[in-house]
Scaffold this active site. Structure first.
Site, PDB file in Angstrom:
ATOM      1  N   VAL A  10      35.433 -22.278 -25.582  1.00  0.00           N
ATOM      2  CA  VAL A  10      35.792 -22.992 -24.347  1.00  0.00           C
ATOM      3  C   VAL A  10      37.239 -22.684 -23.933  1.00  0.00           C
ATOM      4  CG1 VAL A  10      35.745 -25.198 -23.156  1.00  0.00           C
ATOM      5  CG2 VAL A  10      34.171 -24.810 -25.058  1.00  0.00           C
ATOM      6  N   LYS A  51      27.518 -37.702 -26.704  1.00  0.00           N
ATOM      7  CA  LYS A  51      27.481 -37.598 -25.233  1.00  0.00           C
ATOM      8  C   LYS A  51      26.839 -38.848 -24.623  1.00  0.00           C
ATOM      9  CE  LYS A  51      27.287 -32.565 -25.470  1.00  0.00           C
ATOM     10  NZ  LYS A  51      26.380 -31.463 -25.749  1.00  0.00           N
ATOM     11  N   GLY A  69      28.317 -23.130 -23.561  1.00  0.00           N
ATOM     12  CA  GLY A  69      28.737 -21.744 -23.344  1.00  0.00           C
ATOM     13  C   GLY A  69      30.093 -21.685 -22.658  1.00  0.00           C
TER      14      GLY A  69
HETATM   15  P1  NAP Z   1      35.625 -22.981 -31.175  1.00  0.00           P
HETATM   16  O1  NAP Z   1      35.075 -21.769 -30.531  1.00  0.00           O
HETATM   17  O2  NAP Z   1      35.410 -23.196 -32.617  1.00  0.00           O
HETATM   18  O3  NAP Z   1      37.192 -23.040 -30.856  1.00  0.00           O
HETATM   19  C1  NAP Z   1      38.057 -23.955 -31.458  1.00  0.00           C
HETATM   20  C2  NAP Z   1      39.487 -23.452 -31.273  1.00  0.00           C
HETATM   21  O4  NAP Z   1      40.388 -24.392 -31.817  1.00  0.00           O
HETATM   22  C3  NAP Z   1      39.755 -22.123 -31.958  1.00  0.00           C
HETATM   23  O5  NAP Z   1      40.545 -21.299 -31.149  1.00  0.00           O
HETATM   24  C4  NAP Z   1      40.490 -22.516 -33.234  1.00  0.00           C
HETATM   25  O6  NAP Z   1      41.392 -21.518 -33.675  1.00  0.00           O
HETATM   26  C5  NAP Z   1      41.254 -23.737 -32.750  1.00  0.00           C
HETATM   27  N1  NAP Z   1      41.503 -24.685 -33.829  1.00  0.00           N
HETATM   28  C6  NAP Z   1      40.595 -25.371 -34.550  1.00  0.00           C
HETATM   29  N2  NAP Z   1      41.208 -26.129 -35.483  1.00  0.00           N
HETATM   30  C7  NAP Z   1      42.534 -25.900 -35.346  1.00  0.00           C
HETATM   31  C8  NAP Z   1      43.686 -26.366 -36.032  1.00  0.00           C
HETATM   32  N3  NAP Z   1      43.578 -27.227 -37.034  1.00  0.00           N
HETATM   33  N4  NAP Z   1      44.896 -25.940 -35.612  1.00  0.00           N
HETATM   34  C9  NAP Z   1      45.004 -25.067 -34.594  1.00  0.00           C
HETATM   35  N5  NAP Z   1      43.944 -24.582 -33.909  1.00  0.00           N
HETATM   36  C10 NAP Z   1      42.739 -24.994 -34.278  1.00  0.00           C
HETATM   37  O7  NAP Z   1      35.073 -24.303 -30.449  1.00  0.00           O
HETATM   38  P2  NAP Z   1      34.520 -24.438 -28.972  1.00  0.00           P
HETATM   39  O8  NAP Z   1      33.066 -24.129 -28.968  1.00  0.00           O
HETATM   40  O9  NAP Z   1      35.408 -23.749 -28.014  1.00  0.00           O
HETATM   41  O10 NAP Z   1      34.622 -26.026 -28.783  1.00  0.00           O
HETATM   42  C11 NAP Z   1      35.845 -26.651 -28.533  1.00  0.00           C
HETATM   43  C12 NAP Z   1      35.579 -28.097 -28.094  1.00  0.00           C
HETATM   44  O11 NAP Z   1      34.776 -28.098 -26.917  1.00  0.00           O
HETATM   45  C13 NAP Z   1      34.801 -28.943 -29.106  1.00  0.00           C
HETATM   46  O12 NAP Z   1      35.209 -30.278 -28.984  1.00  0.00           O
HETATM   47  C14 NAP Z   1      33.357 -28.819 -28.633  1.00  0.00           C
HETATM   48  O13 NAP Z   1      32.561 -29.906 -29.032  1.00  0.00           O
HETATM   49  C15 NAP Z   1      33.564 -28.827 -27.137  1.00  0.00           C
HETATM   50  N6  NAP Z   1      32.515 -28.210 -26.336  1.00  0.00           N
HETATM   51  C16 NAP Z   1      32.032 -26.985 -26.669  1.00  0.00           C
HETATM   52  C17 NAP Z   1      31.079 -26.398 -25.848  1.00  0.00           C
HETATM   53  C18 NAP Z   1      30.515 -25.037 -26.140  1.00  0.00           C
HETATM   54  O14 NAP Z   1      29.602 -24.611 -25.421  1.00  0.00           O
HETATM   55  N7  NAP Z   1      30.998 -24.334 -27.132  1.00  0.00           N
HETATM   56  C19 NAP Z   1      30.633 -27.077 -24.709  1.00  0.00           C
HETATM   57  C20 NAP Z   1      31.148 -28.338 -24.414  1.00  0.00           C
HETATM   58  C21 NAP Z   1      32.095 -28.896 -25.225  1.00  0.00           C
HETATM   59  P3  NAP Z   1      40.847 -20.082 -34.209  1.00  0.00           P
HETATM   60  O15 NAP Z   1      40.128 -19.472 -33.035  1.00  0.00           O
HETATM   61  O16 NAP Z   1      42.045 -19.314 -34.584  1.00  0.00           O
HETATM   62  O17 NAP Z   1      39.913 -20.403 -35.345  1.00  0.00           O
HETATM   63  N1  HSE Z   2      26.985 -27.781 -29.025  1.00  0.00           N
HETATM   64  C1  HSE Z   2      26.898 -28.343 -27.725  1.00  0.00           C
HETATM   65  C2  HSE Z   2      25.524 -28.101 -27.176  1.00  0.00           C
HETATM   66  C3  HSE Z   2      27.923 -27.734 -26.831  1.00  0.00           C
HETATM   67  O1  HSE Z   2      24.811 -27.227 -27.695  1.00  0.00           O
HETATM   68  O2  HSE Z   2      25.125 -28.793 -26.230  1.00  0.00           O
HETATM   69  C4  HSE Z   2      27.986 -28.390 -25.477  1.00  0.00           C
HETATM   70  O3  HSE Z   2      28.478 -29.687 -25.553  1.00  0.00           O
END
Ligand code: NAP
Ligand code: HSE
Length: 436
Positions: free
Chosen positions: A14, A205, A302
């Site tokens: 994200v 959610k 995504g």
């Molecule tokens: P992700 O790809 O795992 O990214 C997390 C990021 O945070 C990475 O860049 C990671 O660094 C960094 N990070 C994690 N722990 C850290 C720490 N202790 N200190 C410094 N940096 C740290 O996760 P994501 O999918 O983007 O999701 C992020 C948030 O958005 C979550 O709350 C998730 O529930 C929410 N979300 C995700 C989606 C989705 O589709 N993925 C949709 C809606 C909401 P590194 O990259 O160096 O490991």
């Molecule tokens: N892991 C979550 C999903 C990301 O699959 O819906 C979006 O919040």
């Protein structure tokens, strides 16, 4: 307006998507907002990792505190996830007088009251459109578009990963684990995918949605949560045969006795629009007492879709930054002093129809025994599938759809059947909603 200066915590799916949206659509966004949005400072755990975005021109650090404490920033965007360091950083950003945008549903479902109270105290905004249903602007729709209504119920497919898995099990007859691995590769799944498949992410959610729909404080512990891990390919096929789809739903409903808050796999008639929401897409049906049922649909996870919601929040926050506090939309749709608890209905009291799948002993009169045992509990059979025994087996798959019944009564009836000599093993059961 001068540029809006942003600090980004997290450069993963994200976070990287957010950098990309601002790079690609920055001009159009500035034309809408009247000022550019600039990511000035960003943090990630490992700065040597390959990224989906170009971080040229952004100051990078491994320490999120440096971002949160940067006096130049107007807004901090938290995209790390979890409720450890993320909670600490969000509260620290607020204490530093910065507005916050987050996609972190776990944080808000578990600590929303603390975060919103801190923000109120400091007079800053906390925006969280991306926390629910990815790219679908459903928070804005409920909080602003439906503000004239008393929300009666909402029903949503609110986990993209779960829906992606159920769709592939049905359409492509694929194995659960294999589809989950693909969802992880595509960046849909949570860092711990148990959250997706055990319904926990959807419960986070639903907690947020129920809060803004009913004006109740976010309380994750009030949501009954059941995942999709016990759904078999047979269940998906039998549901199809009966004219239903299996979807993992989040349901929040006002009743005279209290609010229902539940997340579980559900059979929905195949003709319903929401039954045909497939893949990573999400949909939320919201019934307002004036508008009637409304539905919101789109990609639920995504990089691009979620970042679209993050950046929309950034634009809203930038617009609200110079407005007096009382001109801003309240975080949870209701004025903080109007947020109040409502009684939560116990699952025993919830009424739904049921899909039951059991192994029945293959001997004459079994079906009538089962039917009569159910009728002792005033449960009637609406549809039945009975398969021939497989070669060499003395048990048959029997699938039953029942009428609507209180959950406590169905549990008692299943216990009675399971202890009889007509049924072998436990009965698999899935709730059925007709969404009338
Ligand atoms: P992700 O790809 O795992 O990214 C997390 C990021 O945070 C990475 O860049 C990671 O660094 C960094 N990070 C994690 N722990 C850290 C720490 N202790 N200190 C410094 N940096 C740290 O996760 P994501 O999918 O983007 O999701 C992020 C948030 O958005 C979550 O709350 C998730 O529930 C929410 N979300 C995700 C989606 C989705 O589709 N993925 C949709 C809606 C909401 P590194 O990259 O160096 O490991
Ligand atoms: N892991 C979550 C999903 C990301 O699959 O819906 C979006 O919040």
């Amino acid at each position: 307006m001068k540029p809006v200066k942003v600090g980004l915590l997290g450069l993963g799916t994200v976070g990287g998507g957010t950098v990309n949206v601002l790079r690609e659509n920055g001009d159009a966004i500035a034309q809408r907002l009247g000022a550019p949005i600039q990511i000035v400072h960003a943090s990630a755990r490992d700065l040597s990792k390959a990224r989906i975005c170009d971080t040229t021109g952004i100051m990078l650090t491994t320490d999120p505190r440096e971002v949160v404490d940067n006096p130049e920033l107007d807004v901090v965007v938290e995209l790390m996830g979890g409720d450890g360091i993320a909670r600490e950083m969000v509260l620290r950003a607020i204490a530093n007088g910065k507005h916050v945008v987050t996609a972190n549903k776990m944080l808000l479902a578990k600590h929303g009251s603390e975060v919103f109270a801190a923000a109120r105290e400091k007079g800053v905004m906390v925006a969280f459109e991306a926390a629910v249903a990815g790219g679908i602007p459903v928070i804005k729709a409920i909080r602003e578009g439906l503000a004239a209504n008393r929300i009666e119920w909402l029903v949503g497919i609110i986990n993209g990963t779960g829906n992606f898995i159920l769709t592939a099990m049905r359409d492509d007859d694929r194995e659960f684990a294999d589809v989950l691995a693909e969802a992880q590769r595509l960046g849909y799944a949570e860092a711990d995918p148990t959250f997706d498949v055990e319904g926990i992410d959807a419960a986070h959610k639903l907690t947020i949605l129920a809060s803004i729909a009913f004006g109740i404080p976010p309380r994750l512990e009030n949501v009954y949560t059941e995942g999709i891990t016990r759904i078999t390919r047979d269940d998906v096929k039998y549901a199809d045969e009966l004219g239903y789809r299996i979807k993992a739903l989040g349901i929040a409903r006002r009743t005279d006795k209290g609010v229902e808050l539940r997340v579980h796999p559900t059979l929905i008639p195949e003709g319903r629009l929401i039954a045909n929401v497939d893949g990573v897409n999400n949909a939320v049906l919201v019934k307002g007492n004036m508008v009637g049922p409304t539905m919101y649909y789109g990609a639920g996870a995504g990089a691009g879709p979620t970042a679209s919601a993050v950046v929309a929040d950034l634009i809203d926050v930038a617009r609200g930054m110079n407005a007096p506090g009382d001109c801003r939309v309240p975080c949870l749709a209701f004025q903080p002093e109007a947020i109040a608890e409502l009684p939560v209905l116990s699952m025993d009291e919830v009424e739904t129809a049921f899909y039951l799948r059991m192994k029945a002993v293959d001997k004459p009169g079994v079906l009538s025994k089962i039917s009569s045992a159910l009728s002792d509990f005033q449960i009637s059979i609406e549809a039945v599938i009975q398969k021939e025994p497989k070669h060499g087996e003395r048990q048959v798959d029997l699938v039953i759809l029942t009428n609507v019944v209180k959950e406590a009564i169905m549990n008692e009836a299943m216990r009675r059947l399971e202890s009889s000599d007509t049924i072998a093993g436990p009965i698999a059961h899935i709730r059925v909603e007709h969404l009338d």
